[in-house]
Design a protein around this motif. Structure first.
Motif, PDB file in Angstrom:
ATOM      1  N   ALA A 148      78.731  39.629 112.620  1.00 25.23           N
ATOM      2  CA  ALA A 148      77.325  39.960 112.849  1.00 25.23           C
ATOM      3  C   ALA A 148      76.633  40.202 111.522  1.00 25.23           C
ATOM      4  CB  ALA A 148      77.209  41.197 113.728  1.00 25.23           C
ATOM      5  N   LEU A 149      75.337  39.970 111.532  1.00 25.82           N
ATOM      6  CA  LEU A 149      74.483  40.297 110.396  1.00 25.82           C
ATOM      7  C   LEU A 149      73.410  41.249 110.901  1.00 25.82           C
ATOM      8  CD1 LEU A 149      73.499  39.520 107.400  1.00 25.82           C
ATOM      9  CD2 LEU A 149      71.743  38.282 108.648  1.00 25.82           C
ATOM     10  N   VAL A 150      73.259  42.371 110.241  1.00 23.52           N
ATOM     11  CA  VAL A 150      72.217  43.332 110.601  1.00 23.52           C
ATOM     12  C   VAL A 150      71.000  42.987 109.745  1.00 23.52           C
ATOM     13  CG1 VAL A 150      71.610  45.762 110.835  1.00 23.52           C
ATOM     14  CG2 VAL A 150      73.988  45.034 111.150  1.00 23.52           C
ATOM     15  N   LYS A 151      70.045  42.297 110.373  1.00 24.73           N
ATOM     16  CA  LYS A 151      68.967  41.666 109.607  1.00 24.73           C
ATOM     17  C   LYS A 151      68.043  42.648 108.915  1.00 24.73           C
ATOM     18  CE  LYS A 151      65.964  40.969 113.589  1.00 24.73           C
ATOM     19  NZ  LYS A 151      65.287  39.959 114.385  1.00 24.73           N
ATOM     20  N   ASP A 152      67.911  43.875 109.412  1.00 24.51           N
ATOM     21  CA  ASP A 152      67.055  44.826 108.720  1.00 24.51           C
ATOM     22  C   ASP A 152      67.842  45.674 107.715  1.00 24.51           C
ATOM     23  OD1 ASP A 152      68.260  46.039 110.905  1.00 24.51           O
ATOM     24  OD2 ASP A 152      66.584  47.369 111.326  1.00 24.51           O
ATOM     25  N   ALA A 153      69.075  45.265 107.451  1.00 25.55           N
ATOM     26  CA  ALA A 153      69.891  45.949 106.445  1.00 25.55           C
ATOM     27  C   ALA A 153      70.170  45.056 105.238  1.00 25.55           C
ATOM     28  CB  ALA A 153      71.207  46.407 107.068  1.00 25.55           C
ATOM     29  N   VAL A 154      69.556  43.883 105.225  1.00 27.50           N
ATOM     30  CA  VAL A 154      69.700  42.963 104.092  1.00 27.50           C
ATOM     31  C   VAL A 154      68.309  42.598 103.581  1.00 27.50           C
ATOM     32  CG1 VAL A 154      71.907  42.010 104.862  1.00 27.50           C
ATOM     33  CG2 VAL A 154      69.798  40.920 105.567  1.00 27.50           C
ATOM     34  N   SER A 155      68.255  42.222 102.329  1.00 30.04           N
ATOM     35  CA  SER A 155      66.958  41.849 101.760  1.00 30.04           C
ATOM     36  C   SER A 155      66.907  40.346 101.498  1.00 30.04           C
ATOM     37  CB  SER A 155      66.708  42.608 100.461  1.00 30.04           C
ATOM     38  OG  SER A 155      67.642  42.235  99.471  1.00 30.04           O
ATOM     39  N   GLN A 156      65.728  39.853 101.455  1.00 29.86           N
ATOM     40  CA  GLN A 156      65.448  38.470 101.097  1.00 29.86           C
ATOM     41  C   GLN A 156      66.179  37.452 101.961  1.00 29.86           C
ATOM     42  OE1 GLN A 156      65.934  37.943  96.881  1.00 29.86           O
ATOM     43  NE2 GLN A 156      64.511  39.567  96.379  1.00 29.86           N
ATOM     44  N   VAL A 157      66.233  37.703 103.241  1.00 28.28           N
ATOM     45  CA  VAL A 157      66.815  36.730 104.165  1.00 28.28           C
ATOM     46  C   VAL A 157      65.668  35.973 104.828  1.00 28.28           C
ATOM     47  CG1 VAL A 157      67.004  38.346 106.105  1.00 28.28           C
ATOM     48  CG2 VAL A 157      68.498  36.377 106.000  1.00 28.28           C
TER      49      VAL A 157
END
Length: 52
Positions: free
Chosen positions: A11-20
């Motif tokens: 899984a990717l936690v989209k609000d825990a990564v930047s510049q996606v």
């Protein structure tokens, strides 16, 4: 060997990564990565704890 080949849930936690980008998220979803936000992850983890 890839994580998905070992039957891991990825899984990717989209609000825990930047510049996606939306394009990158679509590509990841296309290879089986579940795209979540932190609220959805918290809910999923709570379900897993309750089911144990």
């Amino acid at each position: 060997m890839q994580a998905s080949e070992r039957d891991f849930r990825v899984a990717l936690v989209k609000d825990a990564v930047s510049q996606v980008t939306d394009s990158a998220l679509s590509e990841l979803a296309g290879i089986g990565v579940e795209i979540l936000d932190t609220t959805a992850l918290e809910e999923r983890l709570a379900e897993d704890v309750q089911s144990d």
